[in-house]
Motif scaffolding. Structure first.
Motif, PDB file in Angstrom:
ATOM      1  N   GLN A  65     -23.273 -92.581  -3.171  1.00 17.49           N
ATOM      2  CA  GLN A  65     -23.713 -93.553  -1.904  1.00 17.49           C
ATOM      3  C   GLN A  65     -25.121 -93.681  -2.033  1.00 17.49           C
ATOM      4  O   GLN A  65     -25.734 -92.800  -1.850  1.00 17.49           O
ATOM      5  CB  GLN A  65     -23.243 -92.784  -0.704  1.00 17.49           C
ATOM      6  CG  GLN A  65     -21.849 -92.835  -0.471  1.00 17.49           C
ATOM      7  CD  GLN A  65     -21.069 -94.015  -0.371  1.00 17.49           C
ATOM      8  OE1 GLN A  65     -21.811 -95.003   0.199  1.00 17.49           O
ATOM      9  NE2 GLN A  65     -19.914 -94.441  -0.900  1.00 17.49           N
ATOM     10  N   PRO A  66     -25.573 -95.005  -1.885  1.00 23.33           N
ATOM     11  CA  PRO A  66     -26.978 -95.234  -1.548  1.00 23.33           C
ATOM     12  C   PRO A  66     -27.489 -94.438  -0.307  1.00 23.33           C
ATOM     13  O   PRO A  66     -26.584 -94.490   0.477  1.00 23.33           O
ATOM     14  CB  PRO A  66     -27.039 -96.750  -1.476  1.00 23.33           C
ATOM     15  CG  PRO A  66     -25.818 -97.346  -1.433  1.00 23.33           C
ATOM     16  CD  PRO A  66     -24.805 -96.168  -1.711  1.00 23.33           C
ATOM     17  N   LEU A  67     -28.707 -94.199  -0.194  1.00 22.69           N
ATOM     18  CA  LEU A  67     -29.212 -93.786   0.863  1.00 22.69           C
ATOM     19  C   LEU A  67     -29.180 -94.482   2.113  1.00 22.69           C
ATOM     20  O   LEU A  67     -28.885 -93.882   3.468  1.00 22.69           O
ATOM     21  CB  LEU A  67     -30.911 -93.390   0.628  1.00 22.69           C
ATOM     22  CG  LEU A  67     -31.676 -92.534   1.945  1.00 22.69           C
ATOM     23  CD1 LEU A  67     -30.862 -91.192   2.076  1.00 22.69           C
ATOM     24  CD2 LEU A  67     -32.848 -92.266   1.599  1.00 22.69           C
ATOM     25  N   TYR A  68     -29.291 -95.928   2.140  1.00 16.25           N
ATOM     26  CA  TYR A  68     -29.004 -96.660   3.134  1.00 16.25           C
ATOM     27  C   TYR A  68     -28.555 -97.965   2.462  1.00 16.25           C
ATOM     28  O   TYR A  68     -28.833 -98.190   1.366  1.00 16.25           O
ATOM     29  CB  TYR A  68     -30.236 -96.904   4.062  1.00 16.25           C
ATOM     30  CG  TYR A  68     -31.418 -97.226   3.342  1.00 16.25           C
ATOM     31  CD1 TYR A  68     -31.970 -98.606   3.046  1.00 16.25           C
ATOM     32  CD2 TYR A  68     -32.449 -96.321   2.824  1.00 16.25           C
ATOM     33  CE1 TYR A  68     -32.897 -98.904   2.526  1.00 16.25           C
ATOM     34  CE2 TYR A  68     -33.482 -96.561   2.391  1.00 16.25           C
ATOM     35  CZ  TYR A  68     -33.670 -97.745   2.252  1.00 16.25           C
ATOM     36  OH  TYR A  68     -34.918 -98.210   1.425  1.00 16.25           O
ATOM     37  N   PRO A  69     -28.034 -98.810   3.037  1.00 15.13           N
ATOM     38  CA  PRO A  69     -27.613-100.186   2.537  1.00 15.13           C
ATOM     39  C   PRO A  69     -28.536-100.831   2.056  1.00 15.13           C
ATOM     40  O   PRO A  69     -29.732-101.097   2.363  1.00 15.13           O
ATOM     41  CB  PRO A  69     -26.908-100.876   3.721  1.00 15.13           C
ATOM     42  CG  PRO A  69     -26.566 -99.862   4.581  1.00 15.13           C
ATOM     43  CD  PRO A  69     -27.429 -98.593   4.556  1.00 15.13           C
ATOM     44  N   GLY A  70     -28.401-101.096   0.600  1.00 16.64           N
ATOM     45  CA  GLY A  70     -29.436-102.052  -0.005  1.00 16.64           C
ATOM     46  C   GLY A  70     -30.274-101.173  -0.794  1.00 16.64           C
ATOM     47  O   GLY A  70     -31.482-101.582  -1.606  1.00 16.64           O
ATOM     48  N   CYS A  71     -30.289 -99.701  -0.477  1.00 10.30           N
ATOM     49  CA  CYS A  71     -31.493 -99.040  -1.375  1.00 10.30           C
ATOM     50  C   CYS A  71     -31.030 -98.847  -2.551  1.00 10.30           C
ATOM     51  O   CYS A  71     -29.915 -98.430  -2.892  1.00 10.30           O
ATOM     52  CB  CYS A  71     -31.463 -97.622  -0.404  1.00 10.30           C
ATOM     53  SG  CYS A  71     -32.487 -96.353  -1.378  1.00 10.30           S
ATOM     54  N   THR A  72     -31.786 -98.903  -3.782  1.00 10.44           N
ATOM     55  CA  THR A  72     -31.500 -98.714  -5.051  1.00 10.44           C
ATOM     56  C   THR A  72     -32.080 -97.792  -5.922  1.00 10.44           C
ATOM     57  O   THR A  72     -31.664 -97.202  -6.911  1.00 10.44           O
ATOM     58  CB  THR A  72     -31.731-100.261  -5.729  1.00 10.44           C
ATOM     59  OG1 THR A  72     -33.276-100.309  -5.691  1.00 10.44           O
ATOM     60  CG2 THR A  72     -31.033-101.331  -5.491  1.00 10.44           C
ATOM     61  N   LYS A 105     -35.541 -89.693  10.334  1.00  7.09           N
ATOM     62  CA  LYS A 105     -34.283 -90.322  10.587  1.00  7.09           C
ATOM     63  C   LYS A 105     -34.353 -91.203  11.708  1.00  7.09           C
ATOM     64  O   LYS A 105     -33.907 -92.600  11.755  1.00  7.09           O
ATOM     65  CB  LYS A 105     -33.691 -89.108  11.580  1.00  7.09           C
ATOM     66  CG  LYS A 105     -32.431 -89.473  12.217  1.00  7.09           C
ATOM     67  CD  LYS A 105     -31.750 -88.327  12.944  1.00  7.09           C
ATOM     68  CE  LYS A 105     -30.369 -88.657  13.543  1.00  7.09           C
ATOM     69  NZ  LYS A 105     -29.966 -87.548  14.480  1.00  7.09           N
ATOM     70  N   GLU A 106     -35.526 -91.276  12.376  1.00 10.24           N
ATOM     71  CA  GLU A 106     -36.494 -92.493  13.576  1.00 10.24           C
ATOM     72  C   GLU A 106     -36.655 -93.588  12.602  1.00 10.24           C
ATOM     73  O   GLU A 106     -36.503 -94.645  12.886  1.00 10.24           O
ATOM     74  CB  GLU A 106     -37.369 -92.042  14.276  1.00 10.24           C
ATOM     75  CG  GLU A 106     -36.715 -90.879  15.246  1.00 10.24           C
ATOM     76  CD  GLU A 106     -37.966 -90.228  16.092  1.00 10.24           C
ATOM     77  OE1 GLU A 106     -39.139 -90.892  16.274  1.00 10.24           O
ATOM     78  OE2 GLU A 106     -37.588 -89.053  16.951  1.00 10.24           O
ATOM     79  N   MET A 107     -37.351 -93.149  11.593  1.00  9.82           N
ATOM     80  CA  MET A 107     -37.987 -94.354  10.639  1.00  9.82           C
ATOM     81  C   MET A 107     -36.859 -95.263   9.836  1.00  9.82           C
ATOM     82  O   MET A 107     -37.225 -96.250   9.646  1.00  9.82           O
ATOM     83  CB  MET A 107     -39.089 -93.751   9.821  1.00  9.82           C
ATOM     84  CG  MET A 107     -40.160 -93.149  10.091  1.00  9.82           C
ATOM     85  SD  MET A 107     -41.152 -92.289   9.036  1.00  9.82           S
ATOM     86  CE  MET A 107     -42.844 -92.870   9.512  1.00  9.82           C
ATOM     87  N   LEU A 108     -36.146 -94.524   9.198  1.00  8.82           N
ATOM     88  CA  LEU A 108     -34.999 -95.020   8.356  1.00  8.82           C
ATOM     89  C   LEU A 108     -34.049 -95.755   9.189  1.00  8.82           C
ATOM     90  O   LEU A 108     -33.420 -95.606  10.092  1.00  8.82           O
ATOM     91  CB  LEU A 108     -34.655 -94.341   7.207  1.00  8.82           C
ATOM     92  CG  LEU A 108     -35.535 -93.543   6.107  1.00  8.82           C
ATOM     93  CD1 LEU A 108     -35.030 -92.603   5.414  1.00  8.82           C
ATOM     94  CD2 LEU A 108     -36.274 -94.605   5.654  1.00  8.82           C
ATOM     95  N   PRO A 109     -33.462 -96.957   8.390  1.00  7.24           N
ATOM     96  CA  PRO A 109     -32.501 -97.591   8.918  1.00  7.24           C
ATOM     97  C   PRO A 109     -31.155 -96.777   8.926  1.00  7.24           C
ATOM     98  O   PRO A 109     -30.782 -95.908   8.328  1.00  7.24           O
ATOM     99  CB  PRO A 109     -32.443 -98.870   8.054  1.00  7.24           C
ATOM    100  CG  PRO A 109     -32.865 -98.767   6.801  1.00  7.24           C
ATOM    101  CD  PRO A 109     -34.028 -97.517   7.009  1.00  7.24           C
TER     102      PRO A 109
END
Length: 109
Positions: A65-72, A105-109
């Motif tokens: 799973q990517p860290l967040y959507p769109g993270c490569t 956690k506050e910074m990332l989407p």
């Protein structure tokens, strides 16, 4: 039980400093190796051990799973391992590490 692996030559957990050579592309060799060998590390610990703790499927899923959507650049597992590597390498306290995680956690989407 099985003895120590002969490839374990730098005792990072016993006070030796880890010399981190750079690859020809300028990336950190240890981090690059860790990224390429996540499945090997899971296998070394043993699938049965992870299954008993109900972690194996979660680790496999997090490694895909990517860290967040769109993270490569990072998977959920690789990001976690890199953060723990930083914590250990820099001898961060649990308190300072938790503060960093809350901030991220506050910074990332």
């Amino acid at each position: 039980m099985f003895g120590i692996t002969r490839m374990y030559t730098v005792w990072t957990w016993h006070g030796e400093v880890l010399d981190q050579p750079m690859t020809s592309q300028g990336t950190n060799y240890v981090e690059e190796w860790m990224s390429d060998h996540l499945e090997d590390m899971i296998h070394d610990v043993g699938e049965d051990n992870f299954r008993r703790a109900n972690l194996y499927d979660s680790l496999i899923n997090d490694s895909e799973q990517p860290l967040y959507p769109g993270c490569t650049n990072f998977t959920r597992l690789s990001a976690t391992l890199k953060l723990f590597t930083l914590k250990a390498r820099n001898e961060w306290t649990n308190k300072s590490f938790m503060e960093l995680l809350e901030l991220l956690k506050e910074m990332l989407p």
